[in-house]
Design a protein around this motif. Structure first.
Motif: not given
Length: 377
Positions: A43, A200, A202, A205, A216, A314, A321, A334, A336-337
Motif C-alpha cells: 500500500s 482504515t 487505505g 476503501v 476516494v 487515496g 481526508p 472511517l 480514509a483519503g
C-alpha cells in the motif's frame, strides 16, 4: 464502573496500527484485521522513509494536529525504545508567487514554528546540492525530519498487542454490517460483533465500502532512489526536502548514507485500478519526469535510479481526508483519503479514531476534516 467497549480495527497499516495502539492504551478490547500483516509493502507505508514536518503547505489548520502527532511520536518511541523518527529538518522550496509557499509562511507565523528562512547565498553555502531558481524561497523547518514507515507500523501494532489487542493477520474483511446495537465484521472464517469499528483499509476503501458517498481516488505512485555524485548530500545537515514548483516533488537522504529517495505529487500519479492487481513494473517513459527534475534541480545525483518501487495512496477531491462516522452508521468510523498527508499525522489520526469509536466525539480540531455534513470528497 464503565463498560469496556469492544472495538474492531479493519486494516492494520499506517492508520490502523496507530488506532489499535491508541484504543488499547485507553482500555478498549481491540480486535484488528489485515489482509496481509503489519508492515507490508503493498500500500502506501513502504519505501523506508516518509517526511515528518511541522509546517504545512496546504492548510494551517493542520498544524495543531501535527503538534499532537509530534507528542505521540515521542510517546510511542519512549514506550517501545525504537527510533521511529529522526528530526533532521526539512527544506521547503518553491516560487514566492506560488500560494503554497505563502501558506507555509503563514502557518509558521501563526503557530510560531521553529524555522529559518534561507537566501540564495546561504543555500549555496549550506546546501549546495539544491539549485534554486530566480524568485524561489527556501525555508528550513527545524521540527521536521524522516519517519521509518514499515518499522512504525510494526512497532505500533506490536505495542497494541502488548496492551492486549488481538490482530488477525492474512484475514481480509469481506463485509461490515452496522445496526443500532453494534457492528458485525464478516470474514471467510465467520463473523464477530463489536460496539464500533474503525475502518482504515487505505486503497481498498472503495472495495470494502462500495456505497461510500465520497469518492476516494486511488493513485499509483512511484518512488525512485538516486546515488549522489558528491558528498554534499550526506554532510552534517541532512534535511528532507519538498519543492512546490515547477514540479511538486519531495525527497529524503537515506539513513544509510547511500542514496536519495524522490517522490512526486498526486498530479503526476496514474490511476491505480484494482488495488489487488497493482501494476508494479515501471516503464522507462515513466522516469522522464524524474530525469528532468534531477537535471534541473538536483544535478549532484546520478541521473539513473538504482531502485524503483510502486505504492498506492487515496486522494479526495478537496485533498482533505475523510474522518468520522459513516452516514447512518455512527458506530462505523472511517479514516480514509489522506491525499499524501497521512503518515506524519498518523498517530494523531489514530488517536482521533479512538476518540470517535469510544466517545462519539473528539476534542481535537477536525471540523474541517469531518465526514459529518460533507456531501462531496
Amino acid at each position: 464502573m464503565s463498560v469496556r467497549k469492544r472495538v474492531a480495527v479493519v486494516g492494520v497499516g499506517t492508520m490502523g496500527s496507530q488506532a489499535a495502539w491508541r484504543l488499547a492504551a485507553r482500555g478498549a478490547e481491540v480486535v484488528a484485521y489485515d489482509r496481509f500483516a503489519p508492515g507490508h509493502d503493498r500500500s502506501a507505508a513502504g519505501g523506508e522513509t516518509r517526511i515528518f514536518r511541522s509546517a504545512h503547505f496546504e492548510d494551517s489548520r493542520y498544524v495543531p494536529l501535527l503538534k499532537h502527532a509530534d507528542a505521540l511520536w515521542e510517546e510511542l518511541q519512549q514506550q517501545t525504545g525504537r527510533e521511529l523518527r529522526r528530526l533532521s529538518g526539512c527544506l521547503l522550496m518553491g516560487s514566492t508567487e506560488h500560494h503554497q509557499m505563502a501558506t507555509v509562511l503563514e502557518s509558521i507565523a501563526e503557530h510560531d514554528l521553529d524555522h529559518e528562512v534561507l537566501d540564495a547565498e546561504a543555500m549555496a553555502k549550506r546546501f549546495p546540492q539544491y539549485r534554486l531558481e530566480d524568485g524561489d524561497a527556501a525555508v528550513l523547518d527545524r521540527r521536521a525530519g524522516f519517519i521509518r514507515p514499515e518499522l512504525t507500523v510494526q512497532t505500533a501494532a506490536r505495542r497494541a498487542e502488548q496492551l492486549g489487542a488481538t490482530i488477525h493477520r492474512y484475514t481480509p474483511v469481506r463485509e461490515i454490517v452496522s445496526s443500532g446495537s453494534g457492528v458485525e465484521i464478516r470474514t471467510d472464517s465467520g463473523s464477530e460483533r463489536f460496539d464500533a469499528v474503525v475502518v482504515t483499509v487505505g486503497p481498498w476503501v472503495n472495495d470494502l465500502l462500495p456505497e461510500l458517498p465520497w469518492e476516494v481516488d486511488i493513485r499509483r505512485l512511484i518512488s525512485a532512489w538516486y546515488v549522489p555524485t558528491t558528498d554534499a548530500w550526506f554532510g552534517e545537515e541532512r534535511p528532507a526536502f519538498i519543492r512546490t514548483t515547477p514540479t511538486h516533488c519531495y525527497g529524503l537522504p537515506s539513513p544509510d548514507g547511500v542514496s536519495v529517495k524522490i517522490g512526486l505529487n498526486k498530479e503526476l500519479h496514474s490511476p491505480a485500478g484494482d488495488p489487488n492487481a497493482l501494476e508494479r513494473t515501471i516503464q522507462p517513459e515513466e522516469l522522464e519526469v524524474f530525469t528532468e527534475l534531477v537535471r534541473r534541480h538536483l544535478p549532484d545525483l546520478h541521473p539513473d535510479p538504482t531502485r524503483l518501487s510502486v505504492y498506492m495512496e487515496g486522494y479526495t477531491e478537496s485533498s482533505r481526508p475523510l474522518i468520522g462516522p459513516l452516514p447512518g452508521a455512527e458506530n462505523v468510523i472511517l479514516l480514509a483519503g489522506f491525499s499524501g498527508h497521512g503518515f506524519k499525522l498518523s498517530p494523531a489520526f489514530g488517536d482521533i479514531g479512538a476518540d470517535l469509536a469510544l466517545d462519539g466525539t473528539s476534542a481535537h480540531p477536525i471540523d474541517f476534516l469531518s465526514t459529518v455534513g460533507r456531501t462531496t470528497a
